[in-house]
Design an enzyme around this catalytic site. Structure first.
Site, PDB file in Angstrom:
ATOM      1  N   LYS A  93       0.854  -1.205   0.000  1.00 19.45           N
ATOM      2  CA  LYS A  93       0.000   0.000   0.000  1.00 19.45           C
ATOM      3  C   LYS A  93       0.884   1.247   0.000  1.00 19.45           C
ATOM      4  O   LYS A  93       1.868   1.304   0.749  1.00 19.45           O
ATOM      5  CB  LYS A  93      -0.912  -0.019   1.235  1.00 19.45           C
ATOM      6  CG  LYS A  93      -1.945   1.107   1.270  1.00 19.45           C
ATOM      7  CD  LYS A  93      -2.839   0.997   2.508  1.00 19.45           C
ATOM      8  CE  LYS A  93      -3.943   2.048   2.498  1.00 19.45           C
ATOM      9  NZ  LYS A  93      -4.824   1.949   3.684  1.00 19.45           N
ATOM     10  N   SER A 120      -9.863   2.165   2.532  1.00 12.04           N
ATOM     11  CA  SER A 120      -8.906   2.834   1.678  1.00 12.04           C
ATOM     12  C   SER A 120      -7.935   1.897   0.957  1.00 12.04           C
ATOM     13  O   SER A 120      -7.410   2.271  -0.085  1.00 12.04           O
ATOM     14  CB  SER A 120      -8.107   3.832   2.496  1.00 12.04           C
ATOM     15  OG  SER A 120      -7.295   3.181   3.453  1.00 12.04           O
ATOM     16  N   SER A 142     -10.357  -0.002   6.718  1.00  8.94           N
ATOM     17  CA  SER A 142      -9.670   0.120   5.430  1.00  8.94           C
ATOM     18  C   SER A 142      -8.961  -1.144   4.936  1.00  8.94           C
ATOM     19  O   SER A 142      -8.505  -1.178   3.795  1.00  8.94           O
ATOM     20  CB  SER A 142      -8.652   1.267   5.479  1.00  8.94           C
ATOM     21  OG  SER A 142      -9.305   2.502   5.359  1.00  8.94           O
TER      22      SER A 142
END
Lengths: 492, 95
Positions: free
Chosen positions: A78, A158, A182
């Site tokens: 990420k 997210s 997320s």
């Protein structure tokens, strides 16, 4: 079976048996990325050269019989984890050209374990969002599609880029971060597994901060076993993070073999929210029935303050974000918009560098922390947070784990739920309470809706009982036998 | 409780985010939607409840007060928008 379809555990076995090389495995994933990245936008930055160099080093170790725990396994990271020498953007214009001079602890551990880094995945800007729509680089797109509706779907957020990449077989696993859901919500939307560990389990050092009392890193992969293997490497005490827990890291994968027989599983009645699609309610009941068949005892429990969790979160998280993001001032790193004086430079830089959702949260946070409103909003929210934690503590006197849906709907088309900010916030209704209480929770894909989109169930555990939720998650996974494939997935 | 434009302007200045006048109506409406929604917490009686600052009750660790890193000005300055020698450069702040 194609190389990109292997689970991380299977790939590890084949690498160690020298049936496949790290180079072949890495190249297969790089080709898959090349084919699907234009459609999925799952990555913000690709690192094929780094990946091939890591694969080469892994192959050398494998040839010597000195395999490291994750040797040669291609992962996606990420773009919230600082990676030394590799651009780290947090999906924000503010950090568009930021090249960290240091490595986050979690990625350093993965590197030291021999993992191969394919690239940095897309996310909502500064991890603030539930649909990827706030990324300054355009949203990641779900590899899943509805048969009768061509509109692209959200991969969730997210950690949407990580979820899309893993679901589309562009990586064997990925790192995510979870502040209010997320990791779990995108995992559910994309039909993969994801674990948000107990707060303090994984070091936050080098992760771009959003809300420091909530942020936690965790693994995302196609099976619970793969998540357990990754978590074992990612977790552990780190003196560089003042809230890192000095807890020993158990062999998480061992917990997969545990039976759920005799475990007491709680069904929180307050999670039966109005307007929940009947399919999700049915899957939840099915999940409980599977666990009962496997020997667990199902009990209804009450978490009475659940309805207050979301508003509490949307005071606490913006407050912490307004404080954390004060560092983006155009002075030491990140974007600078030149101006005549310092205040004007700050204001213009932050106006240009932050997107609309990030600005909203900073402003809300600034307001609830400002003189005259602190007690009414921030202090009150912290007190309600105590009540939410107390609910869980009391429930865990009666049960060993909790079973809930992960999200109140399947994935929705990108651009929907944008009428007002609160509509989007409601996505996190089932994930936020465990975040506020710092509890470990995982999402496991358990079925599909009528249109073939994945649905996930969430298991919440006691503090530092990741092993417990892994055992329950594995039992659900086994019963569900989720085998649906997204419309867009690597072909080889 | 509803934020007027003047208050939004004041908060934006506190947060050091430039907000143009034509952005105010939409921004104020969005912030008021959020604040109106979180307002529901006011109905709870929390007078006797201690605030929770973090999810895990742990005492912060102490360590020896010794320098254990540093001496890396190039790394520290590598991302600076503007530098002069080993210094960050900002617009003039002292007349």
């Amino acid at each position: 079976m194609s190389l990109t379809d292997l689970t991380l555990a299977e790939a590890r076995k084949k690498l160690r048996a020298r049936e496949v090389s790290a180079r072949e495995l890495t190249e297969a994933h790089l080709r898959a990325i090349e084919a699907l990245q234009p459609k999925l936008n799952a990555f913000i930055t690709l690192t094929p050269e780094l990946a091939l160099a890591q694969a080469k080093a892994a192959d050398e170790r494998l040839a010597r019989g000195e395999a490291l725990p994750l040797d040669g396994l291609p992962l996606a990271i990420k773009d919230l984890f600082c990676t030394e020498g590799v651009r780290t953007t947090a999906a924000s214009r503010m950090l568009e050209n930021f090249i960290p001079p240091y490595e986050s602890t979690v990625t350093a551990k993965l590197k030291a374990a021999g993992a191969v880094f394919l690239g940095k995945t897309n996310l909502d800007e500064f991890a603030m969002g539930s649909s990827n729509i706030t990324s300054a680089f355009g949203p990641a797109v779900s590899p899943w599609q509805r048969p009768d509706d061509p509109r692209p779907l959200t991969p969730g957020g997210s950690s949407g880029g990580s979820a899309a990449a893993v679901a589309a077989r562009l990586a064997l696993g990925a790192t995510g971060t979870d502040t209010g859901g997320s990791i779990r919500q995108p995992a559910a939307f994309c039909g993969i597994a994801g674990i948000k560990p107990t707060y303090g389990r994984c070091s936050r050092y080098g992760i771009v901060a959003f809300a420091s009392s909530l942020d936690q890193a965790g693994p995302m992969a196609r099976t619970v076993e793969d998540c357990a293997i990754l978590l074992e490497v990612m977790a552990g005490f780190d003196p560089k993070d003042s809230t890192s827990a000095e807890e020993p890291v158990p062999p998480f994968a061992e917990a997969l073999k545990r039976s759920v027989r005799g475990l007491r599983i709680g069904i929180p009645k307050e999670y039966r929210v109005e307007g929940m699609p009947p399919e999700i309610l049915a899957l939840w009941e099915k999940g409980a029935a599977w666990l009962e068949t496997a020997g667990a005892e199902i009990r209804e429990v009450s978490l009475p303050h659940t309805p207050h969790a979301l508003p509490t979160y949307y005071i606490v998280a913006p407050a912490e974000c307004s404080s954390n993001l004060a560092r983006y001032d155009g002075v030491r790193y990140g974007l600078r918009v030149p101006a005549e004086d310092l205040t004007e430079m700050y204001e213009k830089t932050r106006a240009a560098g932050f997107g609309a959702e990030v600005k909203r949260r900073i402003l809300i946070g600034t307001y609830v922390l400002s003189a005259g409103y602190y007690d009414a909003y921030y202090l009150r929210a912290q007190k309600v947070r105590s009540l939410i934690l107390r609910d869980f503590t009391e429930a865990f006197r009666e049960v060993d784990a909790l079973l809930t849906p992960t999200a109140p709907s399947a994935a929705f088309p990108l651009g929907e739920k944008m009428d007002d900010p609160v509509t989007m916030y409601l996505n996190d209704v089932f994930t936020v309470p465990a975040s506020l209480a710092g509890l470990p929770a995982l999402s496991v894909p358990c079925g599909t809706d009528a249109q073939g989109l994945p649905l996930g169930l969430q298991v919440i555990g006691r503090p530092f009982d990741e092993e417990g939720i892994i055992a329950v998650g594995r039992a659900l996974e086994e019963s569900a036998g989720f085998a649906a494939r997204p419309a867009l997935a690597a072909q080889e | 409780m509803s934020l007027d434009f003047e208050t939004v302007r004041r908060i934006a200045h506190l947060a050091r985010i430039r907000v143009e006048d034509d952005e105010l109506p939409k921004l104020a409406a969005e912030l008021n939607t959020i604040l109106g929604w979180v307002e529901q917490l006011a109905a709870l009686d929390v007078a006797e409840i201690p605030p929770l600052t973090g999810p895990v009750s742990m005492a912060l660790r102490m360590r020896e007060d010794v320098i254990d890193d540093g001496g890396i000005p190039e790394k520290v300055l590598a991302n600076a928008p503007e530098r002069l020698g080993d210094y960050f450069v900002v617009p003039k702040v002292v007349e």
